[in-house]
Design a protein around this motif. Structure first.
Motif, PDB file in Angstrom:
ATOM      1  N   GLU A 117      10.657   5.850 -16.139  1.00  0.00           N
ATOM      2  CA  GLU A 117      10.989   4.852 -15.134  1.00  0.00           C
ATOM      3  C   GLU A 117      11.763   3.717 -15.783  1.00  0.00           C
ATOM      4  O   GLU A 117      11.735   3.547 -16.988  1.00  0.00           O
ATOM      5  CB  GLU A 117       9.706   4.286 -14.505  1.00  0.00           C
ATOM      6  CG  GLU A 117       8.804   5.325 -13.859  1.00  0.00           C
ATOM      7  CD  GLU A 117       9.406   5.994 -12.636  1.00  0.00           C
ATOM      8  OE1 GLU A 117      10.337   5.411 -12.034  1.00  0.00           O
ATOM      9  OE2 GLU A 117       8.954   7.090 -12.282  1.00  0.00           O
ATOM     10  N   ASP A 124       4.945  -1.632  -6.331  1.00  0.00           N
ATOM     11  CA  ASP A 124       5.078  -0.369  -5.605  1.00  0.00           C
ATOM     12  C   ASP A 124       5.232   0.818  -6.555  1.00  0.00           C
ATOM     13  O   ASP A 124       4.692   1.890  -6.306  1.00  0.00           O
ATOM     14  CB  ASP A 124       6.268  -0.428  -4.641  1.00  0.00           C
ATOM     15  CG  ASP A 124       6.031  -1.385  -3.482  1.00  0.00           C
ATOM     16  OD1 ASP A 124       4.856  -1.718  -3.198  1.00  0.00           O
ATOM     17  OD2 ASP A 124       7.020  -1.819  -2.876  1.00  0.00           O
ATOM     18  N   LEU A 125       5.944   0.621  -7.657  1.00  0.00           N
ATOM     19  CA  LEU A 125       6.100   1.686  -8.642  1.00  0.00           C
ATOM     20  C   LEU A 125       4.762   1.991  -9.314  1.00  0.00           C
ATOM     21  O   LEU A 125       4.386   3.156  -9.469  1.00  0.00           O
ATOM     22  CB  LEU A 125       7.142   1.306  -9.691  1.00  0.00           C
ATOM     23  CG  LEU A 125       7.288   2.265 -10.874  1.00  0.00           C
ATOM     24  CD1 LEU A 125       7.659   3.669 -10.412  1.00  0.00           C
ATOM     25  CD2 LEU A 125       8.321   1.741 -11.843  1.00  0.00           C
ATOM     26  N   HIS A 127       1.836   1.526  -8.067  1.00  0.00           N
ATOM     27  CA  HIS A 127       1.031   2.205  -7.036  1.00  0.00           C
ATOM     28  C   HIS A 127       1.419   3.677  -6.951  1.00  0.00           C
ATOM     29  O   HIS A 127       0.561   4.564  -6.949  1.00  0.00           O
ATOM     30  CB  HIS A 127       1.225   1.500  -5.697  1.00  0.00           C
ATOM     31  CG  HIS A 127       0.347   2.034  -4.609  1.00  0.00           C
ATOM     32  ND1 HIS A 127       0.504   1.668  -3.301  1.00  0.00           N
ATOM     33  CD2 HIS A 127      -0.681   2.904  -4.606  1.00  0.00           C
ATOM     34  CE1 HIS A 127      -0.389   2.297  -2.553  1.00  0.00           C
ATOM     35  NE2 HIS A 127      -1.111   3.048  -3.322  1.00  0.00           N
ATOM     36  N   ARG A 128       2.717   3.959  -6.903  1.00  0.00           N
ATOM     37  CA  ARG A 128       3.179   5.347  -6.808  1.00  0.00           C
ATOM     38  C   ARG A 128       2.734   6.161  -8.018  1.00  0.00           C
ATOM     39  O   ARG A 128       2.272   7.297  -7.883  1.00  0.00           O
ATOM     40  CB  ARG A 128       4.703   5.387  -6.667  1.00  0.00           C
ATOM     41  CG  ARG A 128       5.251   6.810  -6.551  1.00  0.00           C
ATOM     42  CD  ARG A 128       6.747   6.858  -6.311  1.00  0.00           C
ATOM     43  NE  ARG A 128       7.570   6.170  -7.268  1.00  0.00           N
ATOM     44  CZ  ARG A 128       7.886   6.637  -8.481  1.00  0.00           C
ATOM     45  NH1 ARG A 128       7.427   7.798  -8.889  1.00  0.00           N
ATOM     46  NH2 ARG A 128       8.665   5.940  -9.278  1.00  0.00           N
ATOM     47  N   ILE A 131      -1.139   6.879  -7.753  1.00  0.00           N
ATOM     48  CA  ILE A 131      -1.544   7.898  -6.785  1.00  0.00           C
ATOM     49  C   ILE A 131      -0.987   9.274  -7.154  1.00  0.00           C
ATOM     50  O   ILE A 131      -1.584  10.294  -6.809  1.00  0.00           O
ATOM     51  CB  ILE A 131      -1.196   7.523  -5.327  1.00  0.00           C
ATOM     52  CG1 ILE A 131       0.293   7.375  -5.115  1.00  0.00           C
ATOM     53  CG2 ILE A 131      -1.951   6.289  -4.894  1.00  0.00           C
ATOM     54  CD1 ILE A 131       0.708   7.103  -3.681  1.00  0.00           C
ATOM     55  N   THR A 132       0.112   9.305  -7.904  1.00  0.00           N
ATOM     56  CA  THR A 132       0.667  10.583  -8.354  1.00  0.00           C
ATOM     57  C   THR A 132      -0.161  11.180  -9.474  1.00  0.00           C
ATOM     58  O   THR A 132      -0.522  12.364  -9.436  1.00  0.00           O
ATOM     59  CB  THR A 132       2.122  10.397  -8.845  1.00  0.00           C
ATOM     60  OG1 THR A 132       2.917   9.941  -7.756  1.00  0.00           O
ATOM     61  CG2 THR A 132       2.692  11.709  -9.387  1.00  0.00           C
ATOM     62  N   ARG A 140      -3.438   6.202  -1.294  1.00  0.00           N
ATOM     63  CA  ARG A 140      -2.554   5.284  -0.571  1.00  0.00           C
ATOM     64  C   ARG A 140      -3.313   4.124   0.061  1.00  0.00           C
ATOM     65  O   ARG A 140      -2.753   3.062   0.295  1.00  0.00           O
ATOM     66  CB  ARG A 140      -1.776   6.034   0.504  1.00  0.00           C
ATOM     67  CG  ARG A 140      -0.845   7.051  -0.101  1.00  0.00           C
ATOM     68  CD  ARG A 140       0.105   7.637   0.947  1.00  0.00           C
ATOM     69  NE  ARG A 140       0.833   8.757   0.396  1.00  0.00           N
ATOM     70  CZ  ARG A 140       1.808   8.680  -0.497  1.00  0.00           C
ATOM     71  NH1 ARG A 140       2.164   7.511  -0.960  1.00  0.00           N
ATOM     72  NH2 ARG A 140       2.414   9.755  -0.945  1.00  0.00           N
TER      73      ARG A 140
END
Length: 146
Positions: A117, A124-125, A127-128, A131-132, A140
């Motif tokens: 990244e 938001d990144l 968080h993504r 959850i990934t 979420r």
């Protein structure tokens, strides 16, 4: 939501480290965040036994590519040869300012990398990524991530 035990951040930028530490603390996603300023310090941290004889094993490792002493690429060359007990569960390389084609191709050649990244990490990144890579701990609806 179950927090991560440990995040290892290997980056020589004090400004980026300040921002990332502040975001991690605000989101309350880990019990501990360890910062090392270059790849050599990161490898030393991962391969030095703890008092109980085990090795520190971060849940998540963020790695800068452009650093003095030992850059991210050299770190990865050595890191991928370490036994799994010395590696993080998930490793993400942070590519300094943008993900160029040559850097992306080179990053893709490392099987120990789970992704790459651009900096800085924003909420938001983060968080993504959580959850990934940690769907059993974060989803979420995780209120701490909003």
């Amino acid at each position: 939501m179950k927090k991560l035990g440990r995040i290892l951040l290997i980056d020589d930028s004090e400004a980026d480290n300040f921002i990332h530490l502040r975001r991690f603390r605000k989101l309350k996603i880990a019990d501990e965040v360890v910062v090392r300023m270059n790849g050599r310090e990161g490898l030393d941290y991962l391969t030095t036994p703890l008092p109980d004889g085990s090795y520190p094993r971060p849940d998540l490792l963020f790695l800068d590519i452009n650093m003095p002493v030992m850059d991210g690429w050299s770190f990865l060359d050595t890191y991928q040869k370490l036994p799994a007990a010395h590696r993080a569960r998930v490793t993400i390389a942070l590519l300094t300012s943008s993900k160029g084609d040559a850097e992306s191709i080179r990053a893709d050649s490392y099987t120990v990398l789970d992704g790459h990244e651009s900096k800085p990490l924003h909420r938001d990144l983060i968080h993504r990524l959580l959850i990934t890579f940690f769907p059993d701990r974060f989803d979420r609806a995780s209120s701490a991530l909003h």
